[in-house]
Design an enzyme around this catalytic site. Structure first.
Site, PDB file in Angstrom:
ATOM      1  N   ARG A   1       0.944  -1.233  -0.028  1.00 17.31           N
ATOM      2  CA  ARG A   1       0.153   0.176  -0.006  1.00 17.31           C
ATOM      3  C   ARG A   1       0.785   1.388   0.015  1.00 17.31           C
ATOM      4  O   ARG A   1       0.573   2.340   0.686  1.00 17.31           O
ATOM      5  CB  ARG A   1      -1.071  -0.113   1.289  1.00 17.31           C
ATOM      6  CG  ARG A   1      -2.096  -1.033   0.952  1.00 17.31           C
ATOM      7  CD  ARG A   1      -3.001  -0.978   2.088  1.00 17.31           C
ATOM      8  NE  ARG A   1      -2.561  -1.582   3.336  1.00 17.31           N
ATOM      9  CZ  ARG A   1      -3.093  -1.420   4.666  1.00 17.31           C
ATOM     10  NH1 ARG A   1      -3.939  -0.605   4.623  1.00 17.31           N
ATOM     11  NH2 ARG A   1      -2.274  -2.039   5.572  1.00 17.31           N
TER      12      ARG A   1
ATOM     13  N   LYS B   1      -1.090   4.376  -0.779  1.00 17.12           N
ATOM     14  CA  LYS B   1      -1.852   4.785   0.221  1.00 17.12           C
ATOM     15  C   LYS B   1      -1.076   5.769   1.340  1.00 17.12           C
ATOM     16  O   LYS B   1      -1.230   7.000   1.663  1.00 17.12           O
ATOM     17  CB  LYS B   1      -2.611   3.701   0.893  1.00 17.12           C
ATOM     18  CG  LYS B   1      -3.267   4.182   2.397  1.00 17.12           C
ATOM     19  CD  LYS B   1      -3.474   2.933   3.249  1.00 17.12           C
ATOM     20  CE  LYS B   1      -4.192   3.354   4.386  1.00 17.12           C
ATOM     21  NZ  LYS B   1      -5.499   3.594   4.507  1.00 17.12           N
TER      22      LYS B   1
ATOM     23  N   LYS C   1     -20.307   3.138  -6.472  1.00 16.82           N
ATOM     24  CA  LYS C   1     -19.622   1.876  -6.796  1.00 16.82           C
ATOM     25  C   LYS C   1     -19.442   1.905  -8.275  1.00 16.82           C
ATOM     26  O   LYS C   1     -20.280   2.085  -9.000  1.00 16.82           O
ATOM     27  CB  LYS C   1     -20.716   0.630  -6.338  1.00 16.82           C
ATOM     28  CG  LYS C   1     -20.521   0.421  -5.065  1.00 16.82           C
ATOM     29  CD  LYS C   1     -21.246  -0.554  -4.547  1.00 16.82           C
ATOM     30  CE  LYS C   1     -21.056  -1.144  -3.193  1.00 16.82           C
ATOM     31  NZ  LYS C   1     -19.920  -1.982  -3.175  1.00 16.82           N
TER      32      LYS C   1
ATOM     33  N   GLY D   1     -26.144  -1.327  16.584  1.00 22.89           N
ATOM     34  CA  GLY D   1     -25.237  -2.391  17.128  1.00 22.89           C
ATOM     35  C   GLY D   1     -24.253  -2.037  17.747  1.00 22.89           C
ATOM     36  O   GLY D   1     -23.437  -2.218  18.755  1.00 22.89           O
TER      37      GLY D   1
ATOM     38  N   TRP E   1     -19.162  -9.597   0.715  1.00 25.17           N
ATOM     39  CA  TRP E   1     -17.906  -8.751   1.340  1.00 25.17           C
ATOM     40  C   TRP E   1     -16.885  -9.651   1.567  1.00 25.17           C
ATOM     41  O   TRP E   1     -15.993  -9.382   2.195  1.00 25.17           O
ATOM     42  CB  TRP E   1     -18.249  -7.713   2.562  1.00 25.17           C
ATOM     43  CG  TRP E   1     -19.093  -6.737   2.416  1.00 25.17           C
ATOM     44  CD1 TRP E   1     -19.269  -6.342   1.079  1.00 25.17           C
ATOM     45  CD2 TRP E   1     -19.544  -5.813   3.332  1.00 25.17           C
ATOM     46  NE1 TRP E   1     -20.454  -5.161   1.128  1.00 25.17           N
ATOM     47  CE2 TRP E   1     -20.423  -4.974   2.588  1.00 25.17           C
ATOM     48  CE3 TRP E   1     -19.763  -5.913   4.458  1.00 25.17           C
ATOM     49  CZ2 TRP E   1     -21.260  -4.058   2.966  1.00 25.17           C
ATOM     50  CZ3 TRP E   1     -20.699  -4.898   4.992  1.00 25.17           C
ATOM     51  CH2 TRP E   1     -21.319  -3.755   4.403  1.00 25.17           C
TER      52      TRP E   1
ATOM     53  N   GLU F   1     -26.553  -4.300  -2.849  1.00 29.65           N
ATOM     54  CA  GLU F   1     -25.480  -4.138  -3.617  1.00 29.65           C
ATOM     55  C   GLU F   1     -24.984  -5.316  -4.246  1.00 29.65           C
ATOM     56  O   GLU F   1     -24.097  -5.474  -5.453  1.00 29.65           O
ATOM     57  CB  GLU F   1     -24.046  -3.380  -3.052  1.00 29.65           C
ATOM     58  CG  GLU F   1     -23.522  -4.483  -1.843  1.00 29.65           C
ATOM     59  CD  GLU F   1     -22.274  -3.805  -1.096  1.00 29.65           C
ATOM     60  OE1 GLU F   1     -22.711  -2.634  -0.514  1.00 29.65           O
ATOM     61  OE2 GLU F   1     -21.220  -4.097  -1.183  1.00 29.65           O
TER      62      GLU F   1
ATOM     63  N   HIS G   1     -22.951   9.375  10.003  1.00 31.78           N
ATOM     64  CA  HIS G   1     -21.858   9.685   9.026  1.00 31.78           C
ATOM     65  C   HIS G   1     -21.034  11.127   9.427  1.00 31.78           C
ATOM     66  O   HIS G   1     -20.099  11.162   9.133  1.00 31.78           O
ATOM     67  CB  HIS G   1     -22.136   9.872   7.649  1.00 31.78           C
ATOM     68  CG  HIS G   1     -22.606   8.375   7.075  1.00 31.78           C
ATOM     69  ND1 HIS G   1     -23.964   8.213   7.096  1.00 31.78           N
ATOM     70  CD2 HIS G   1     -22.106   7.281   6.716  1.00 31.78           C
ATOM     71  CE1 HIS G   1     -24.430   7.092   6.767  1.00 31.78           C
ATOM     72  NE2 HIS G   1     -23.111   6.407   6.532  1.00 31.78           N
TER      73      HIS G   1
HETATM   74  N1  GLN Z   1     -24.256  -3.856  13.276  1.00 32.45           N
HETATM   75  C1  GLN Z   1     -23.519  -2.874  12.232  1.00 32.45           C
HETATM   76  C2  GLN Z   1     -22.995  -1.878  13.319  1.00 32.45           C
HETATM   77  O1  GLN Z   1     -23.697  -1.392  14.024  1.00 32.45           O
HETATM   78  C3  GLN Z   1     -23.967  -3.003  11.267  1.00 32.45           C
HETATM   79  C4  GLN Z   1     -22.958  -2.003  10.251  1.00 32.45           C
HETATM   80  C5  GLN Z   1     -23.627  -1.931   9.102  1.00 32.45           C
HETATM   81  O2  GLN Z   1     -24.714  -1.771   8.765  1.00 32.45           O
HETATM   82  N2  GLN Z   1     -22.571  -1.787   8.030  1.00 32.45           N
HETATM   83  O3  GLN Z   1     -21.838  -1.477  12.975  1.00 32.45           O
END
Ligand code: GLN
Ligand code: ZN
Length: 764
Positions: free
Chosen positions: A16, A19, A118, A442, A571, A615, A704
């Site tokens: 990397r 990066k 994407k 979560g 993923w 996705e 975010h």
């Molecule tokens: N349970 C995961 C978290 O809270 C869900 C993450 C996600 O939706 N990408 O981080």
């Protein structure tokens, strides 16, 4: 003689390097000159590597400091006005401002970045071109020529790669939705003509024009644009050979258009479009070369040389060797760089795999054998055949118990005992939640301390017992915080998870993680997808201890947290020796077992996240139903093995559901949480026209952003939601998990969220 070629090499560097260089530049630790020097070293080492491997058509301009679509925008002068760079060469800082935005300073206001999305169905994200009606294209960067000359000075003849003009326009967006960007094709082709002329003058013999849009469903008008563009380019540049590269799928309805292009070469993806071959061989224009995308650029498996050589021979028998190029299916941008760097994989595992460096060698070997040179590579062919045979039969890969279980899944296994209304009653009795129950998705902040503890454990500085004690303390802190804040359904916070897929992958047989298998995701960011190599088996419960511990601390229900089968699949690098649907079903069974163990441990609410469901949609609309059918089925297998009274949640982090809402409903989760706060009401509009039958938590604040969410904003969002979603089925939660945030952002935001819910209940 057939020609060995490559479509693109990963640009991040084996360790990397790119990066580190780019991030050092952003941090002001190195200057532009040093950044360019380091970038040149990366390019040089990749050209050298490909030359030594025996590649004849070595790509140039496949490199980028951030993104090749952004490079194209800069090249053609599509620099949005807000970057205040109306003409002339585009500076490095303008380039990075387009990619990442610019924060406000004393003498200038901040400017937001361009949108990122994407690249087809890969996990690579490109910067979306912003093209408006009044866009005038002009050549504002000669990067393709500069890099061609740079290689030439090193004694390496390269094949410059450009994003084709039609794909470029089809990927662009405009704030005027009625505007058709193809109206600007002529002006754009002028610029391409200009740059191709310069390349030809500099000594380029071939150029590669990437037109992956030819693997999409197109309208007649879109399809005809390719013919117009390439007719002009070909006639303007009689001495230059143009290869149009199509990848990521078969040609299908676009076959005729692709075959009619007046160019000297056509590349097709034979990993995904193998069925196209005979038709193309029969109809390819006189004298046109065919580039056979035989080596999978999207996965990490070793190529079956015997099989691909047979395919190449078949093509050569029709077209003649001189018209054959051997190539990877697509650019190797999407595969990790070098298997030789791997420390996590044993020799046998490595014998089954190939990363980018190994893949270019495979291309060279196939070409060599096709050209009659089998003797010198006999050893390689034998080793390859042995590896293929061992993958077919190894007991590390094939577990008859797993296969048999997967084959004997019954329809009952994907159905809950009762329908939602019944289940709801049973769940209410157990959970006794207030109206507008509050919860989170979560994760709680992955603090520097958590990362440090994990790293210390990995280095052996912390014992497992010490590490686990640390995690338990984190969990306890989270639980106490949630109780104090007044949340209704608690979570344990996921402090033990490095990543929501890798964490599970590490505990499953049939999964392996790499130490250095990085693939560029966007800009300087890379991901390290784990690899599913074999039948999936869960030797022991994966989450029960942590969740049960959290539950032991509180009377409130704690929500168990799992990653869903489709997201695990999406993923990871996955097996290519069985359909994706089969691998997904094995994942579903493993998660089903975990769900069952959680339920037995007394967990009353369990969430199975599927953020990647959308996705996974195939590129062509006509293929969606088949995918959605098995994807939904797998989710249901994972979540249906519980009693009515156990409440199953799922979570997805996007707001665009219009076209898949029926499938989302068919997943039959009791509760779904989804992103909403950033979407200008898109999500709620969907539910207005397609009422969702079960419970929903539309996200009430954007995780975010570091901004603390205010009670009023959330209240008004909730009041809008109540208009659409019956109040007895409405949950209150953030848009997504909170792992990327800091506690000092999370705490006030969640307090406000609980306040907003209480307001709605009329409690305050
Ligand atoms: N349970 C995961 C978290 O809270 C869900 C993450 C996600 O939706 N990408 O981080
Ligand atoms: Zn999410």
């Amino acid at each position: 003689m057939a020609t060995s070629t490559n479509l693109g090499f990963p640009r991040i560097g084996a360790n990397r390097e790119l990066k580190w260089a780019v991030e050092a530049y952003w941090a002001g630790k190195i200057d532009a000159e040093e950044l360019q020097q380091r970038a040149a070293l990366v390019r040089r080492s990749h050209w050298d590597l490909q030359r030594k491997a025996g590649i004849t058509h070595i790509p140039s301009n496949d490199f980028s400091l951030y993104d090749h679509v952004l490079d194209t925008s800069v090249m053609v002068g599509a620099v949005p006005e807000r970057y205040d760079a109306p003409e002339g060469p585009v500076s490095l800082d303008t380039y990075f401002a387009m990619a990442r935005g610019r924060s406000a300073s004393d003498d200038a206001p901040g400017v937001p970045a361009m949108e990122m999305t994407k690249w087809f169905d890969t996990n690579y994200h490109y910067i979306v071109p912003e093209i408006n009606r009044n866009q005038v294209f002009s050549l504002r960067s000669t990067k393709p020529v500069d890099e061609f000359l740079e290689a030439q000075a090193l004694g390496i003849q390269t094949r410059p790669v450009l994003v084709g003009p039609v794909t470029y326009l089809l990927l662009s967006k405009s704030d005027d939705h009625s505007f058709d960007p193809l109206l600007l094709l002529e002006g754009l082709v002028d610029v391409y003509e200009n740059i191709l002329k310069r390349l030809a003058d500099a000594g380029a013999e071939w150029v590669q024009m990437d037109e992956p849009a030819l693997s999409l469903t197109l309208t007649d008008k879109q399809r005809s644009a390719f013919g117009r563009a390439y007719a002009r380019l070909s006639s303007a540049l009689p001495g230059l050979n143009i290869l149009v590269a199509v990848y990521f799928g078969d040609l299908r309805q676009n076959t005729k258009a692709a075959l009619a292009l007046p160019v000297q070469g056509l590349h097709i993806d034979l990993v995904r479009g193998r069925a196209d071959l005979e038709n193309i061989l029969a109809k390819l224009g006189e004298g046109v070369s065919l580039s056979l995308g035989l080596v999978d650029g999207r996965n990490i498996w070793k190529t079956d040389l015997e099989e691909t050589i047979a395919t190449a021979r078949r093509a050569a028998s029709v077209l003649g060797h001189d018209r054959i190029f051997i190539a990877p299916s697509c650019s190797l941008l999407h595969s990790p760089v070098d298997l030789d760097n791997e420390k996590n994989l044993d020799e046998e595992m490595k014998s089954w795999m190939a990363f980018a460096k190994q893949k270019v060698r495979e291309v060279a070997t196939i070409t060599h054998v096709l050209n009659g040179g089998s003797a010198r590579v006999a050893g390689k062919l034998a080793a390859n055949a042995a590896a293929m045979a061992s993958r077919r039969t190894s007991t590390r890969i094939h577990n008859p118990v797993v296969k048999e279980r997967s084959a004997s899944v019954t329809p009952e296994m994907s159905r809950r005992t009762s329908a939602y209304p019944e289940r709801r009653k049973a769940q209410q009795q157990v959970l006794r939640l207030p109206s507008y129950p509050t919860t989170t998705i979560g994760s709680f902040p992955q603090t520097p301390e958590i990362r440090k503890a994990r790293a210390s454990r990995n280095r052996g500085e912390l014992t497992t017992a010490e590490y686990e004690q640390f995690i338990r303390q984190e969990i306890e802190n989270s639980v106490r915080f949630q109780e104090e804040t007044g949340l209704d359904v608690l979570v344990h916070g996921e402090p033990e998870r490095n990543d929501m897929v890798e964490y599970f992958g590490e505990q499953l047989d049939g999964y392996v993680s790499t130490s250095n298998g990085w693939v560029q995701s966007y800009g300087s960011r890379a991901v390290k997808p784990p690899i599913i190599y074999g039948d999936l088996h869960r030797p022991a419960p994966m989450t029960v201890d942590w969740i049960a511990y959290a539950q032991s601390l509180t009377r409130q229900p704690v929500k168990g947290m799992l990653t869903g089968p489709v997201t695990m699949l999406q993923w990871s690098f996955v097996r290519d020796d069985q359909p994706r649907s089969e691998t997904c079903r094995q994942l579903a069974l493993v998660i089903r077992d975990e769900v069952g163990d959680l339920e037995r441990a007394g967990i009353r609410v369990i969430q199975v996240d599927e953020p990647a469901l959308r996705e996974g949609l195939p590129l062509r609309r006509e293929d969606w139903d088949a995918y959605l059918e098995w994807a939904v089925e797998c989710f249901r297998i994972a979540t249906s093995g519980v009693e009515d009274r156990t409440q199953m949640h799922t979570h997805m982090c996007y707001a665009a559901y219009d076209d898949i809402i029926d499938s989302v409903a068919a997943m039959d989760a009791d509760v779904i949480s989804m992103e909403n706060s950033r979407s200008d009401g898109t999500l709620l509009d969907t539910f207005r026209t397609h009422p969702y039958p079960n419970e929903i938590g539309p996200g009430v604040y954007d995780i975010h952003s570091p901004r603390v969410a205010e009670t009023d904003e959330m209240s008004s969002l909730l009041r809008r939601a109540v208009d659409v979603i019956p109040s007895e089925r409405l949950w209150v939660n953030p848009d997504c998990g909170l792992k990327t945030r800091r506690w000092d952002e999370v705490k006030p935001s969640l307090r406000h969220m609980v306040e907003a819910a209480r307001e709605l209940r009329g409690q305050s």
